[in-house]
Design a protein around this motif. Structure first.
Motif, PDB file in Angstrom:
ATOM      1  N   UNK A   1       3.252  -6.457  -4.155  1.00  0.00           N
ATOM      2  CA  UNK A   1       4.450  -7.281  -4.240  1.00  0.00           C
ATOM      3  C   UNK A   1       4.035  -8.682  -4.663  1.00  0.00           C
ATOM      4  N   UNK A   2       4.736  -9.232  -5.642  1.00  0.00           N
ATOM      5  CA  UNK A   2       4.387 -10.553  -6.138  1.00  0.00           C
ATOM      6  C   UNK A   2       5.626 -11.443  -6.187  1.00  0.00           C
ATOM      7  N   UNK A   3       5.487 -12.642  -5.640  1.00  0.00           N
ATOM      8  CA  UNK A   3       6.549 -13.646  -5.682  1.00  0.00           C
ATOM      9  C   UNK A   3       5.943 -14.944  -6.216  1.00  0.00           C
ATOM     10  N   UNK A   4       6.772 -15.973  -6.303  1.00  0.00           N
ATOM     11  CA  UNK A   4       6.264 -17.275  -6.738  1.00  0.00           C
ATOM     12  C   UNK A   4       5.315 -17.867  -5.708  1.00  0.00           C
ATOM     13  N   UNK A   5       5.291 -17.288  -4.494  1.00  0.00           N
ATOM     14  CA  UNK A   5       4.460 -17.825  -3.413  1.00  0.00           C
ATOM     15  C   UNK A   5       3.178 -17.025  -3.180  1.00  0.00           C
ATOM     16  N   UNK A   6       3.017 -15.893  -3.868  1.00  0.00           N
ATOM     17  CA  UNK A   6       1.774 -15.162  -3.685  1.00  0.00           C
ATOM     18  C   UNK A   6       1.889 -13.668  -3.937  1.00  0.00           C
ATOM     19  N   UNK A   7       0.811 -12.954  -3.577  1.00  0.00           N
ATOM     20  CA  UNK A   7       0.720 -11.511  -3.803  1.00  0.00           C
ATOM     21  C   UNK A   7       0.347 -10.796  -2.504  1.00  0.00           C
ATOM     22  N   UNK A   8       1.042  -9.703  -2.244  1.00  0.00           N
ATOM     23  CA  UNK A   8       0.781  -8.879  -1.071  1.00  0.00           C
ATOM     24  C   UNK A   8       0.504  -7.457  -1.543  1.00  0.00           C
ATOM     25  N   UNK A   9      -0.606  -6.873  -1.097  1.00  0.00           N
ATOM     26  CA  UNK A   9      -1.006  -5.531  -1.511  1.00  0.00           C
ATOM     27  C   UNK A   9      -0.956  -4.596  -0.308  1.00  0.00           C
ATOM     28  N   UNK A  10      -0.369  -3.419  -0.514  1.00  0.00           N
ATOM     29  CA  UNK A  10      -0.338  -2.402   0.529  1.00  0.00           C
ATOM     30  C   UNK A  10      -1.240  -1.231   0.137  1.00  0.00           C
ATOM     31  N   UNK A  11      -2.123  -0.849   1.023  1.00  0.00           N
ATOM     32  CA  UNK A  11      -2.971   0.351   0.913  1.00  0.00           C
ATOM     33  C   UNK A  11      -3.812   0.454  -0.362  1.00  0.00           C
ATOM     34  N   UNK A  12      -4.690  -0.543  -0.584  1.00  0.00           N
ATOM     35  CA  UNK A  12      -5.626  -0.434  -1.715  1.00  0.00           C
ATOM     36  C   UNK A  12      -6.818   0.449  -1.326  1.00  0.00           C
ATOM     37  N   UNK A  13      -6.647   1.737  -1.491  1.00  0.00           N
ATOM     38  CA  UNK A  13      -7.646   2.702  -1.044  1.00  0.00           C
ATOM     39  C   UNK A  13      -8.681   3.056  -2.090  1.00  0.00           C
ATOM     40  N   UNK A  14      -9.459   4.097  -1.798  1.00  0.00           N
ATOM     41  CA  UNK A  14     -10.600   4.474  -2.639  1.00  0.00           C
ATOM     42  C   UNK A  14     -10.197   4.902  -4.039  1.00  0.00           C
ATOM     43  N   UNK A  15      -8.964   5.371  -4.209  1.00  0.00           N
ATOM     44  CA  UNK A  15      -8.527   5.837  -5.522  1.00  0.00           C
ATOM     45  C   UNK A  15      -7.832   4.741  -6.329  1.00  0.00           C
ATOM     46  N   UNK A  16      -7.670   3.565  -5.736  1.00  0.00           N
ATOM     47  CA  UNK A  16      -6.861   2.518  -6.363  1.00  0.00           C
ATOM     48  C   UNK A  16      -7.678   1.499  -7.136  1.00  0.00           C
TER      49      UNK A  16
END
Length: 206
Positions: free
Chosen positions: A13-28
């Protein structure tokens, strides 16, 4: 807000205030974590978390925030993170992520059930490896469609119970190209929601 789909169960998820990542696993891979301000993990399975990658990233960015269920202490070791449980709220990049759920779906009766939390933000729900139905309305569901713990009919029933307007399939790295097409065709016909597959790296503005 921009939503980007990466391989398997990873989204950003990206907004003007930053980036949030959910579940960056081994396949990502590591691309989803470029310039990440916060990482939200649903559970400790390797396809949802890369501890060594997070350690390297924290060394480069000491202010990186990491959130997940208490059981992440096992794979993360001395890497500090904020433990979250059902009912908590995570504030990151100008967004409020409600923490939803407690347990991973059952894989087999002989395998202990572990902790799993999902994240709901602005009506968009990532359930992790669970079929938890949030109490709050869901407009867009990031729906798991292929897993050792999941049947296609269960996925359809879950989607219909959540009743979102839109579904983007995730958790699909085990599918071949043929399997992906068959899954999308069958599942799309079993649900009452619009079903749209996002390609890896594809993003949508919400």
């Amino acid at each position: 807000m921009q939503l980007t789909k990466f391989a398997h169960a990873c989204v950003r998820f990206e907004t003007s205030e930053g980036r949030v990542v959910i579940d960056p696993g081994a396949f990502s891979g590591e691309d989803p974590l470029i310039d990440a301000d916060a990482v939200l993990i649903t559970h400790l399975h390797f396809d949802h978390i890369q501890p060594d990658v997070l350690r390297d990233l924290r060394r480069k960015r000491p202010d990186l925030a990491i959130y997940g269920p208490p059981s992440l202490a096992e794979p993360l070791g001395d890497l500090e993170f904020t433990a979250v449980r059902h009912g908590d709220v995570v504030e990151a990049a100008g967004l409020s992520f409600a923490v939803v759920g407690e347990e991973h779906a059952v894989i087999h009766a002989s395998i202990p059930v572990i902790e799993n939390v999902g994240y709901l933000v602005d009506g968009i729900f990532h359930p992790g490896d669970a079929l938890t139905v949030p109490e709050a309305p869901v407009s867009t569901l990031l729906a798991p469609v292929s897993a050792p713990w999941l049947k296609l009919g269960e996925a359809a029933d879950f989607i219909n119970e959540v009743a979102p307007a839109l579904v983007h399939p995730i958790h699909d790295v085990l599918l071949s190209d043929i399997g992906t097409n068959v899954t999308d065709s069958i599942l799309g016909g079993l649900i009452g929601s619009e079903y749209v597959r996002l390609g890896i790296g594809e993003n949508v503005t919400l």
